[in-house]
Design a protein around this motif. Structure first.
Motif, PDB file in Angstrom:
ATOM      1  N   VAL A  12       0.833  -1.200   0.000  1.00  0.00           N
ATOM      2  CA  VAL A  12       0.000   0.000   0.000  1.00  0.00           C
ATOM      3  C   VAL A  12       0.867   1.248   0.000  1.00  0.00           C
ATOM      4  O   VAL A  12       0.646   2.184  -0.786  1.00  0.00           O
ATOM      5  CB  VAL A  12      -0.954  -0.004   1.212  1.00  0.00           C
ATOM      6  CG1 VAL A  12      -1.604   1.377   1.386  1.00  0.00           C
ATOM      7  CG2 VAL A  12      -2.025  -1.067   1.040  1.00  0.00           C
ATOM      8  N   LEU A  13       1.866   1.285   0.872  1.00  0.00           N
ATOM      9  CA  LEU A  13       2.730   2.460   0.948  1.00  0.00           C
ATOM     10  C   LEU A  13       3.519   2.658  -0.344  1.00  0.00           C
ATOM     11  O   LEU A  13       3.738   3.797  -0.772  1.00  0.00           O
ATOM     12  CB  LEU A  13       3.683   2.331   2.138  1.00  0.00           C
ATOM     13  CG  LEU A  13       3.021   2.437   3.520  1.00  0.00           C
ATOM     14  CD1 LEU A  13       4.023   2.145   4.620  1.00  0.00           C
ATOM     15  CD2 LEU A  13       2.408   3.821   3.724  1.00  0.00           C
ATOM     16  N   HIS A  14       3.930   1.572  -0.970  1.00  0.00           N
ATOM     17  CA  HIS A  14       4.636   1.677  -2.250  1.00  0.00           C
ATOM     18  C   HIS A  14       3.724   2.273  -3.318  1.00  0.00           C
ATOM     19  O   HIS A  14       4.135   3.173  -4.075  1.00  0.00           O
ATOM     20  CB  HIS A  14       5.130   0.296  -2.685  1.00  0.00           C
ATOM     21  CG  HIS A  14       5.905   0.306  -3.969  1.00  0.00           C
ATOM     22  ND1 HIS A  14       7.219   0.722  -4.057  1.00  0.00           N
ATOM     23  CD2 HIS A  14       5.518  -0.020  -5.232  1.00  0.00           C
ATOM     24  CE1 HIS A  14       7.621   0.640  -5.317  1.00  0.00           C
ATOM     25  NE2 HIS A  14       6.606   0.187  -6.045  1.00  0.00           N
ATOM     26  N   ALA A  15       2.484   1.805  -3.391  1.00  0.00           N
ATOM     27  CA  ALA A  15       1.538   2.316  -4.379  1.00  0.00           C
ATOM     28  C   ALA A  15       1.212   3.781  -4.130  1.00  0.00           C
ATOM     29  O   ALA A  15       1.125   4.590  -5.068  1.00  0.00           O
ATOM     30  CB  ALA A  15       0.265   1.473  -4.359  1.00  0.00           C
ATOM     31  N   TRP A  21       4.366  10.662  -6.024  1.00  0.00           N
ATOM     32  CA  TRP A  21       5.562  10.957  -6.818  1.00  0.00           C
ATOM     33  C   TRP A  21       5.176  11.407  -8.226  1.00  0.00           C
ATOM     34  O   TRP A  21       5.693  12.396  -8.744  1.00  0.00           O
ATOM     35  CB  TRP A  21       6.427   9.704  -6.880  1.00  0.00           C
ATOM     36  CG  TRP A  21       7.858   9.916  -7.291  1.00  0.00           C
ATOM     37  CD1 TRP A  21       8.396  10.990  -7.928  1.00  0.00           C
ATOM     38  CD2 TRP A  21       8.936   9.001  -7.076  1.00  0.00           C
ATOM     39  NE1 TRP A  21       9.739  10.812  -8.144  1.00  0.00           N
ATOM     40  CE2 TRP A  21      10.095   9.598  -7.636  1.00  0.00           C
ATOM     41  CE3 TRP A  21       9.020   7.739  -6.501  1.00  0.00           C
ATOM     42  CZ2 TRP A  21      11.334   8.948  -7.609  1.00  0.00           C
ATOM     43  CZ3 TRP A  21      10.260   7.106  -6.477  1.00  0.00           C
ATOM     44  CH2 TRP A  21      11.401   7.708  -7.019  1.00  0.00           C
ATOM     45  N   ASP A  22       4.251  10.696  -8.835  1.00  0.00           N
ATOM     46  CA  ASP A  22       3.891  10.990 -10.219  1.00  0.00           C
ATOM     47  C   ASP A  22       2.952  12.189 -10.356  1.00  0.00           C
ATOM     48  O   ASP A  22       3.058  12.962 -11.310  1.00  0.00           O
ATOM     49  CB  ASP A  22       3.239   9.765 -10.859  1.00  0.00           C
ATOM     50  CG  ASP A  22       4.226   8.617 -11.063  1.00  0.00           C
ATOM     51  OD1 ASP A  22       5.430   8.892 -11.240  1.00  0.00           O
ATOM     52  OD2 ASP A  22       3.785   7.450 -11.042  1.00  0.00           O
ATOM     53  N   ALA A  23       2.018  12.341  -9.414  1.00  0.00           N
ATOM     54  CA  ALA A  23       1.008  13.398  -9.548  1.00  0.00           C
ATOM     55  C   ALA A  23       1.290  14.622  -8.684  1.00  0.00           C
ATOM     56  O   ALA A  23       0.793  15.711  -8.982  1.00  0.00           O
ATOM     57  CB  ALA A  23      -0.374  12.837  -9.198  1.00  0.00           C
ATOM     58  N   ASN A 108      10.918  16.982  -5.490  1.00  0.00           N
ATOM     59  CA  ASN A 108       9.623  17.411  -6.028  1.00  0.00           C
ATOM     60  C   ASN A 108       8.722  17.963  -4.923  1.00  0.00           C
ATOM     61  O   ASN A 108       8.065  18.999  -5.076  1.00  0.00           O
ATOM     62  CB  ASN A 108       8.915  16.240  -6.704  1.00  0.00           C
ATOM     63  CG  ASN A 108       9.673  15.675  -7.889  1.00  0.00           C
ATOM     64  OD1 ASN A 108      10.680  16.237  -8.321  1.00  0.00           O
ATOM     65  ND2 ASN A 108       9.197  14.560  -8.411  1.00  0.00           N
ATOM     66  N   SER A 109       8.681  17.250  -3.800  1.00  0.00           N
ATOM     67  CA  SER A 109       7.809  17.641  -2.690  1.00  0.00           C
ATOM     68  C   SER A 109       8.292  18.928  -2.029  1.00  0.00           C
ATOM     69  O   SER A 109       7.487  19.758  -1.609  1.00  0.00           O
ATOM     70  CB  SER A 109       7.747  16.509  -1.659  1.00  0.00           C
ATOM     71  OG  SER A 109       7.279  15.319  -2.246  1.00  0.00           O
ATOM     72  N   THR A 110       9.605  19.074  -1.939  1.00  0.00           N
ATOM     73  CA  THR A 110      10.155  20.299  -1.352  1.00  0.00           C
ATOM     74  C   THR A 110       9.766  21.505  -2.192  1.00  0.00           C
ATOM     75  O   THR A 110       9.346  22.542  -1.672  1.00  0.00           O
ATOM     76  CB  THR A 110      11.682  20.193  -1.244  1.00  0.00           C
ATOM     77  OG1 THR A 110      12.029  19.062  -0.445  1.00  0.00           O
ATOM     78  CG2 THR A 110      12.266  21.448  -0.609  1.00  0.00           C
ATOM     79  N   THR A 111       9.889  21.366  -3.501  1.00  0.00           N
ATOM     80  CA  THR A 111       9.524  22.460  -4.400  1.00  0.00           C
ATOM     81  C   THR A 111       8.046  22.807  -4.274  1.00  0.00           C
ATOM     82  O   THR A 111       7.669  23.981  -4.228  1.00  0.00           O
ATOM     83  CB  THR A 111       9.834  22.074  -5.858  1.00  0.00           C
ATOM     84  OG1 THR A 111      11.222  21.775  -5.972  1.00  0.00           O
ATOM     85  CG2 THR A 111       9.485  23.204  -6.806  1.00  0.00           C
ATOM     86  N   GLU A 112       7.211  21.783  -4.195  1.00  0.00           N
ATOM     87  CA  GLU A 112       5.766  22.010  -4.168  1.00  0.00           C
ATOM     88  C   GLU A 112       5.273  22.537  -2.826  1.00  0.00           C
ATOM     89  O   GLU A 112       4.401  23.413  -2.776  1.00  0.00           O
ATOM     90  CB  GLU A 112       5.024  20.706  -4.486  1.00  0.00           C
ATOM     91  CG  GLU A 112       3.508  20.860  -4.467  1.00  0.00           C
ATOM     92  CD  GLU A 112       2.752  19.554  -4.664  1.00  0.00           C
ATOM     93  OE1 GLU A 112       1.506  19.598  -4.721  1.00  0.00           O
ATOM     94  OE2 GLU A 112       3.393  18.490  -4.752  1.00  0.00           O
TER      95      GLU A 112
END
Length: 206
Positions: A12-15, A21-23, A108-112
């Motif tokens: 579940v955590l991987h999915a 990551w993608d969205a 990616n998350s840091t930027t967002e």
């Protein structure tokens, strides 16, 4: 007595990680999380909390995996300089550039989110400091092995390597040609990791 969970938590955590990551965080809806996890809203919230808590769980798991992978790479390298160079050039390691375009979940998350989410900002700072510490250890080892100048400050060198790697990561996200990205990575490695003697280092005999 609470009933045992009827799902594979790691799966579940991987999915969920792939979804974020993608969205991205903002574009991922509760419906998306339910779809990729295969769990209903009640089960998802009971197991992992709300969307933000689930995201932090995934991000921390990802960061831990990154740090462990870097440590393994440094420990397994015949010489530390090889691991340091690979840290830079691996950004352009896939031949079709798909990995480079996907980027890094942490970056990616840091930027967002970091500007508006102090928890994510703190997580990012801690993650980058942990990476800097591992790289600094590798720089010290490379100095001891005679592959880097002993006058270089290990922490400053580590931070410069991390900044260069993150820059390559962002350039990869733009869809830059993977050949150009790889050439840039090699150029940065040559500038940031000069041989101790000023001459090309000859690999040790096997």
């Amino acid at each position: 007595m609470a009933r045992p969970r009827q799902f594979d938590e790691d799966a579940v955590l991987h999915a969920v990680c792939d979804q974020f990551w993608d969205a991205g965080y903002a574009a991922t809806s509760l419906q998306d999380l339910m779809r990729v996890s295969g769990l209903g809203k009640g089960s998802l919230y009971a197991a992992f909390g709300d969307k933000h808590e689930l995201f932090l769980r995934v991000l921390r798991r990802y960061v831990e995996s990154l740090e462990q992978g870097l440590r393994r790479s440094v420990d397994a390298a015949p010489r530390a300089i090889d691991a340091l160079r690979n840290f830079l050039v691996a950004t352009a390691g896939d031949p079709d550039g798909a990995s480079a375009r996907r980027g890094c979940l942490l970056a990616n998350s840091t930027t967002e989110l970091a500007a508006a989410d102090p928890v994510v900002a703190t997580e990012a700072r801690q993650a980058y400091e942990a990476t800097t510490a591992v790289l600094a250890e590798a720089v010290r080892r490379a100095q001891a092995e005679g592959d880097l100048p002993g006058t270089s400050d290990p922490v400053r060198t580590a931070r410069a390597l991390l900044a260069a790697q993150q820059g390559l990561t962002f350039m990869g996200r733009t869809g830059m040609d993977v050949g150009t990205l790889a050439e840039t990575a090699r150029s940065l490695a040559a500038q940031l990791l000069p041989p101790a003697s000023g001459e090309p280092v000859t690999p040790p005999a096997v």
